[in-house]
Design an enzyme around this catalytic site. Sequence first.
Site, PDB file in Angstrom:
ATOM      1  CB  ILE A  68       0.927 -14.067  23.258  1.00  0.00           C
ATOM      2  CG1 ILE A  68       0.800 -13.872  21.747  1.00  0.00           C
ATOM      3  CG2 ILE A  68       1.070 -15.556  23.579  1.00  0.00           C
ATOM      4  CD1 ILE A  68       1.911 -14.493  20.941  1.00  0.00           C
ATOM      5  CG  ASN A  85      -7.351  -4.072  20.717  1.00  0.00           C
ATOM      6  OD1 ASN A  85      -6.310  -4.221  21.345  1.00  0.00           O
ATOM      7  ND2 ASN A  85      -7.455  -4.340  19.425  1.00  0.00           N
ATOM      8  CB  CYS A 132      21.544   9.580  -1.076  1.00  0.00           C
ATOM      9  SG  CYS A 132      23.321   9.671  -0.870  1.00  0.00           S
TER      10      CYS A 132
END
Lengths: 347, 609
Positions: free
Chosen positions: B32, B62, B179
């Site tokens: 920006i 780019n 987990c």
Amino acid sequence: MSKDEALTADEIALYDRQIRLWGMATQLRLRSAKVLIVNVGGVGTEIVKNLVLGGLNSIELLDSSVVKEEDFAAQFFLPNDDSIIGQPKLPIIVEKIKELNNRVKLNINTTPLESIFEDPSYFKQFDLIIATELNRSQLFALNQHTRALSIPLYATGLHGLFGYIITDLIEHYSTPQKEAGNQLREPNTKINRSKTITKVDFDKGSNTETLTILDEFVPIPQIFKSKELPNQLNKRQLKRLSASFPLIFSLFEFEKPLNPEDVIDKELLRAKGIQLCEQYGIPTASITEEYLDMFSNQAFTEYSPVAAVLGGTLAQDVIQFLSKKESPINNVLILDSVKSEMPIYLL
Amino acid sequence: MAKDTYLKKILGNDRYSRVRQTKILMVGAGGIGCELLKDLVLTGYGEIHIVDLDTITLSNLNRQFLFRHHDIDKSKSLTVAKAVDSFNYFDTKLVPHHGNIMDAKQFPITWWSQFSYIFNALDNLEARRYVNRMCLYLKTPLMESGTTGFDGQIQPIYPYYSECFDCQSKVTPKTFPVCTIRSTPSQPVHCITWAKEFLFHQLFDEVDSSAGGLNDAAKIKSETDDKDEIENMTKEFNELVDLRKLIFNSDARTFFTELVNKIFKVDVERLLLIETLWKSRQKPVPLIITQYEQDLIRILDDQTELQKIFGDETKVWSTLENLVILFKASESLQRRLQGEESFLSFDKDDEDTLNFVTASANLRSIIFNIEVKSKFDIKQIAGNIIPAIATTNAIISGFSSLSGTNYFKYDFEETQDFSRIYQESSSIFISIKPNKYITSASLVGPNERCPTSSIARGLLKLTPVEVKELSLKWLVDKLIEQYDYADEAVALILGKSRLIYDVDFDDNLEKRLGDLSGFTDGELLMVQDDDGELESIELYISIVEDHESDYLPQIKLGPKKAITEESSNGSSGAPDVATDTIVIDEEDEDLVEVTEPVVKKRKIEVEVL
């Protein structure tokens, strides 16, 4: 390079952040696209910047103008050097543009548009044409050629805080993927005057439908005498319609003043605006004093942030068009940065 | 005529002359920032300061059109300032600063106070929040902006008149149960998180016990009461510590063999023993390295073959290829740790670290029968890469500068009454539909529950001499006199949580301000009404050579707001609750488009670069 040749590691590294958005296939389509940009003013500058960065195959710039003092408003490829005033513009800016991305072939052509019209086969070499800041007769003449040759055409221009994009892309097929609803979409469904679902491929596993959508466009002169607008807006929308639409189209009837200090005659603009409102079937009440003042003052002026919004939108739509993933703008976009609006009308 | 004829016509003479004479700040010179700086310079601003701490990389080019190949590794702020010189037609004075905007030493509050307007062009929440708070202290208007892919938005902020950046809670990254990551992965992202935050971190990064929360005993206990699983996790973890020692006292082949054997065989075999885990899940299949050994040795000696594998980052590698990559990466990381570097952090642009994470994530995926990803795809997930394009940045920057320049329509020299400009401003979102390209929404007032803008803020100005000579009692009296606290009961909290005074704690009253530890320039002082009648005020201590006679902000404190104060006196900001703001599109009732919903959900927060 052809569409079939895979992207190189260098290209992937350079275009990384955009490939992650639109995928390798779109990047390949961009790499094979040849585009003509007519006139490199404020909005042309933004468009060429965006498309060179995006990685097109080649871009030809067509502009016979010389540098004028007022060009130093939004045309940031011009060096900060008063001595170039009066010299042909393209040779001065081309190297600066090439620096952005040397993978894109950049050609310049300083032949006047009118001379090009004498041999329109010139246009055949391009997959797509973007015309900026044309007057009405130039626009209609160009559109006649692009229609005859079936080349998609974008037209755009700026008036200070206001701007427009007009498209005649002939026809466009896109294949968006949508989540399937309760009822499957049917092929050969007409969504509106210009949009048809021609094919539906349902994938049960992911519950998605890949649609093939055909967007059809009308020639630009038809847009200028369209009666479609009132059918697309409800009462409230019609009532609060901004004057920017009729006034932008009114300005096609005026020539850009030779002296940038000059303004457009407010009363002539008012008369033209009211006439156009009647012609389009929209309320004349939108033509307010405030808007007339702004337009008479700002007609044909260039302002960098507005050029950026408009040039960004147009370049994005070109990429959208080439990627065939979604429908492009059909067929008039108005930018009103006073009201922060960008409506799109199908005229 | 002159070059600025158009600017005068568009902005009008008054606004244009204010723009010419003012000093503004742009924070961030990335995607920006490059676009925005171009627009601001071509709007003719008098003086623009630019702050960025970053350097230029290849993947910026780019879209960050002010940078060239030869600028890679250079400072963004210094480079942009130089790059716009070629079109600085209106002689804007450019002042770049290479540094972190949150560094109060480089950027003290007196530095901030010189700007009439601030443009954010940032890519992270922390810095956005910081700038937002600075703007609240100083009542400086702020333009917030962000883009991600095709989406983007701007939000003008007029402190205490409109919502501030923290008034809407922001979306935070998704986290997974420990987990799932450690024992039962089922998606590629689980394996990537494991590879990056657990395996890589424990082997190569700075040692700490947290393991990115992936070895947090309390967290694990809250998720499972399977004793075997918990015990297994502890064992796994401790063995990893042993493996780390091997980096320094073994050769590459030994380290690699031990690593693969432990991580992809022994650990998996042990997991298989915990039968409860696999009742309704597909069992993992341990990787037997001996199967691949011969091929591995052959390829590692074959430069052409190696280059072929490394060369294609978009290809999904086979088990053997992943092992090759893992070998080369761990060899290289091991060499680096044996050399100069004392630890290595994961960095998506550090090839060795990315290769290690890619290969180990993929090998885990293969074991758990999960889809294997290319290095290109894994880089995006592991590196939190947000797609970014030139066009979206150009559009959003255009609106940002348009809306910011609108502020100069009125003369705010004398007053900070933002009521009129606040009414006239709107937030803008890109939302591409068949009948419109953007959606704009009127601004709304501050959120009463926002921990940032629901309290008052301002500066406490003192000279160095006053800090040395004046007592805390003087300050307490001054506060009571200025803000009219009933019963003269206030509480003062210095810094994050240190109470320095309240009615029951007056030990410090006679001390000089400078003798209170932490009473320094840039520190925060929270003043609360002990009776709970008035809102709290957070003062930013600003030690300046000269401040005339005003010590405290000339404001009237309102009644205390409903919100609790616990999160309001630190830099922690708003609680990160994932909620989306819904923009209801009123205009779409009639135009029916089958492919688009009428109500569109939109995230307020978007990360950019």
